[in-house]
Design a protein around this motif. Structure first.
Motif, PDB file in Angstrom:
ATOM      1  N   ARG A 127       0.628  -1.233  -0.080  1.00 35.25           N
ATOM      2  CA  ARG A 127       0.062  -0.143  -0.055  1.00 35.25           C
ATOM      3  C   ARG A 127       0.862   1.248   0.034  1.00 35.25           C
ATOM      4  N   GLY A 128       0.541   2.281  -0.631  1.00 36.36           N
ATOM      5  CA  GLY A 128       1.126   3.675  -0.851  1.00 36.36           C
ATOM      6  C   GLY A 128       2.519   3.560  -1.746  1.00 36.36           C
ATOM      7  N   GLY A 129       2.398   2.263  -2.377  1.00 40.26           N
ATOM      8  CA  GLY A 129       3.492   2.462  -3.487  1.00 40.26           C
ATOM      9  C   GLY A 129       4.829   2.298  -3.122  1.00 40.26           C
ATOM     10  N   GLU A 130       5.106   1.850  -1.879  1.00 42.91           N
ATOM     11  CA  GLU A 130       6.486   1.644  -1.565  1.00 42.91           C
ATOM     12  C   GLU A 130       6.926   0.545  -2.012  1.00 42.91           C
ATOM     13  N   ARG A 131       8.318   0.193  -1.948  1.00 41.90           N
ATOM     14  CA  ARG A 131       8.846  -1.038  -2.529  1.00 41.90           C
ATOM     15  C   ARG A 131       8.480  -1.891  -1.391  1.00 41.90           C
ATOM     16  N   PRO A 132       8.324  -3.214  -1.867  1.00 43.80           N
ATOM     17  CA  PRO A 132       7.967  -4.321  -0.857  1.00 43.80           C
ATOM     18  C   PRO A 132       9.606  -4.456   0.064  1.00 43.80           C
ATOM     19  N   ARG A 133       8.893  -4.630   1.373  1.00 38.78           N
ATOM     20  CA  ARG A 133      10.021  -4.947   2.312  1.00 38.78           C
ATOM     21  C   ARG A 133      10.211  -6.437   2.287  1.00 38.78           C
ATOM     22  N   ARG A 134      11.570  -6.753   2.214  1.00 36.78           N
ATOM     23  CA  ARG A 134      11.994  -8.273   1.912  1.00 36.78           C
ATOM     24  C   ARG A 134      12.200  -8.832   3.360  1.00 36.78           C
ATOM     25  N   ARG A 135      11.727 -10.148   3.625  1.00 40.22           N
ATOM     26  CA  ARG A 135      12.061 -10.686   4.792  1.00 40.22           C
ATOM     27  C   ARG A 135      13.387 -11.141   4.911  1.00 40.22           C
ATOM     28  N   GLY A 136      13.932 -11.259   6.161  1.00 41.77           N
ATOM     29  CA  GLY A 136      15.343 -11.713   6.377  1.00 41.77           C
ATOM     30  C   GLY A 136      15.435 -13.254   6.227  1.00 41.77           C
ATOM     31  N   ALA A 137      16.448 -13.545   6.257  1.00 45.27           N
ATOM     32  CA  ALA A 137      16.872 -15.033   5.933  1.00 45.27           C
ATOM     33  C   ALA A 137      16.378 -15.686   7.236  1.00 45.27           C
ATOM     34  N   HIS A 138      15.961 -17.230   6.975  1.00 46.71           N
ATOM     35  CA  HIS A 138      15.697 -18.308   7.893  1.00 46.71           C
ATOM     36  C   HIS A 138      17.251 -18.644   8.297  1.00 46.71           C
ATOM     37  N   LEU A 139      17.326 -19.072   9.759  1.00 49.94           N
ATOM     38  CA  LEU A 139      18.535 -19.699  10.169  1.00 49.94           C
ATOM     39  C   LEU A 139      18.251 -21.059  10.546  1.00 49.94           C
ATOM     40  N   ARG A 140      19.230 -21.833  10.706  1.00 44.09           N
ATOM     41  CA  ARG A 140      19.062 -23.061  11.278  1.00 44.09           C
ATOM     42  C   ARG A 140      20.037 -23.199  12.215  1.00 44.09           C
ATOM     43  N   TYR A 141      19.748 -23.744  13.597  1.00 42.54           N
ATOM     44  CA  TYR A 141      20.752 -24.336  14.454  1.00 42.54           C
ATOM     45  C   TYR A 141      20.476 -25.689  14.872  1.00 42.54           C
ATOM     46  N   ASP A 142      21.535 -26.505  14.924  1.00 39.40           N
ATOM     47  CA  ASP A 142      21.528 -27.971  15.162  1.00 39.40           C
ATOM     48  C   ASP A 142      21.760 -28.112  16.702  1.00 39.40           C
ATOM     49  N   LEU A 143      20.882 -28.758  17.424  1.00 35.70           N
ATOM     50  CA  LEU A 143      20.858 -29.006  18.755  1.00 35.70           C
ATOM     51  C   LEU A 143      20.927 -30.588  19.288  1.00 35.70           C
ATOM     52  N   THR A 144      21.827 -31.149  19.773  1.00 34.56           N
ATOM     53  CA  THR A 144      21.778 -32.479  20.213  1.00 34.56           C
ATOM     54  C   THR A 144      21.358 -32.462  21.474  1.00 34.56           C
ATOM     55  N   LEU A 145      20.406 -33.413  21.743  1.00 38.11           N
ATOM     56  CA  LEU A 145      19.823 -33.614  23.202  1.00 38.11           C
ATOM     57  C   LEU A 145      20.269 -35.152  23.742  1.00 38.11           C
ATOM     58  N   SER A 146      20.348 -35.383  25.028  1.00 30.61           N
ATOM     59  CA  SER A 146      20.500 -36.398  25.625  1.00 30.61           C
ATOM     60  C   SER A 146      18.941 -37.508  25.606  1.00 30.61           C
ATOM     61  N   LEU A 147      19.075 -38.640  25.792  1.00 37.86           N
ATOM     62  CA  LEU A 147      17.916 -39.119  25.686  1.00 37.86           C
ATOM     63  C   LEU A 147      16.971 -39.025  27.154  1.00 37.86           C
TER      64      LEU A 147
END
Ligand SMILES: [Zn+2]
Ligand SMILES: [Zn+2]
Length: 351
Positions: free
Chosen positions: A105-125
């Motif tokens: 709306r209002g003719g602004e340029r579309p704002r882009r979304r930031g990148a997704h991040l990945r984090y690997d997490l190892t848990l104990s049983l």
């Protein structure tokens, strides 16, 4: 919200990509918030058709939807759009470039979304059994505050690249043929930074460690993903942040093996315990003692079941799976004189 996506767009179930895009284009024009200011019903319809287009224009999501419906998409972490801004930031320049009308709306340029991040997490049983809350330190890239993300030292400016005159491309001639290639000096940006920012070395971004608290429910298993909405990279030019995906792995346990909600463990028995029977105190995964009754004449490899001492179920049923103990009968390799003579008596008595 469980409307049929094909019906929403008014297309056949075997419609191809261009028919789907065409249908969405006319509906998006009709319900576009710029054309229906203050009309909540139009906005809701705009969201519905955008969600339908998002799924049907992506062959992977469309395949999931065709086979498993809305529930299948939910199970794969696709939850639709939260608001109209979310739609514009998701489709980005699609509205302007392909549909020929403004996205925001209002003719602004579309704002882009930031990148997704990945984090690997190892848990104990044990952690998977109980669930937990964990604070993670996530390395993130954010706009440099010294140069405001421009990459130029404050007081200086990026300049038009002299090699390509700002075009980002240069023409290389070979005989009759001229080819356009990416400008080697500015790498296609069309601008060079004579005095790079001393904080980010001209990158415009710096690393930041984000502290994020993640709640891990009981019963999680390796390969599961937790999505933390808005905890990814900040959007460029003030757009919404991407999401953070915490991808779980589970470390091997020295006593227990897991199969979904079922746990497996070994129960070592002496030859005499297996033959005469016994009661054995077994320490469960949560560290409690459970009495296991070994009946007389128990064979090697017998499975004994301890109900409700497995992992929490995640399939909607309440409670926990079972613990299965697998008997391992140990045959002595050395004997005292007394043991040997008693066993020989046993042999003779059995004849
Ligand atoms: Zn900087
Ligand atoms: Zn250049």
């Amino acid at each position: 919200m469980a409307d049929d996506y094909y019906e929403l767009l008014g297309v056949a179930r075997d419609a191809d990509g261009s028919a789907i895009k065409k249908a969405y284009r006319s509906l998006a024009l009709k319900y576009h918030p710029d054309r229906n200011p203050g009309d909540a019903e139009a906005e809701a319809q705009f969201k519905r058709v955008s969600e339908a287009y998002e799924v049907l224009s992506d062959s992977e999501k469309r395949g999931v939807y065709d086979r498993f419906g809305h529930e299948g998409l939910k199970g794969r972490g696709f939850g639709g759009f939260s608001d109209v801004d979310d739609i514009f930031s998701h489709f980005g320049d699609l509205f302007g470039d392909l549909f020929g009308f403004g996205g925001r709306r209002g003719g602004e340029r579309p704002r882009r979304r930031g990148a997704h991040l990945r984090y690997d997490l190892t848990l104990s049983l044990e952690e998977c059994l109980a669930g937990l809350e964990k604070e993670l330190e996530i390395p993130n890239q954010v706009g440099c505050d010294r140069c405001d993300g421009a990459g130029a030292e404050p007081g200086t400016k990026a300049q038009t690249c002299g090699t390509c005159q700002g075009a980002g491309q240069v023409r290389v001639g070979r005989g009759f043929i001229t080819m356009a290639t990416t400008c080697p000096r500015c790498r296609g940006r069309g601008q060079v930074i004579p005095s790079p920012c001393t904080k980010c070395q001209g990158a415009g971004q710096v690393e930041r460690l984000d502290r994020v608290t993640v709640r891990i429910p009981a019963g999680v298993d390796a390969g599961m993903k937790l999505r933390l909405s808005g905890k990814g990279q900040p959007g460029p030019d003030g757009g919404p942040a991407g999401d953070l995906y915490v991808v779980l792995d589970v470390a091997a346990h020295d006593r227990f093996q897991r199969d979904g909600a079922e746990l497996l463990a070994e129960l070592p028995l002496s030859m005499v315990q297996a033959t005469l029977g016994d009661e054995i105190d077994l320490v469960t995964l949560e560290g409690e003692t459970e009495r296991v009754v070994v009946p007389p004449g128990t064979q090697p490899g017998t499975l004994l079941r301890i109900q409700g001492r497995g992992m929490p179920r995640l399939d909607g049923r309440d409670g926990r799976g079972d613990l299965h103990v697998h008997t391992v009968v140990q045959i002595p390799t050395t004997l005292t004189e007394t043991q040997r003579s008693l066993l020989m008596q046993f042999r003779d008595a059995a004849d």
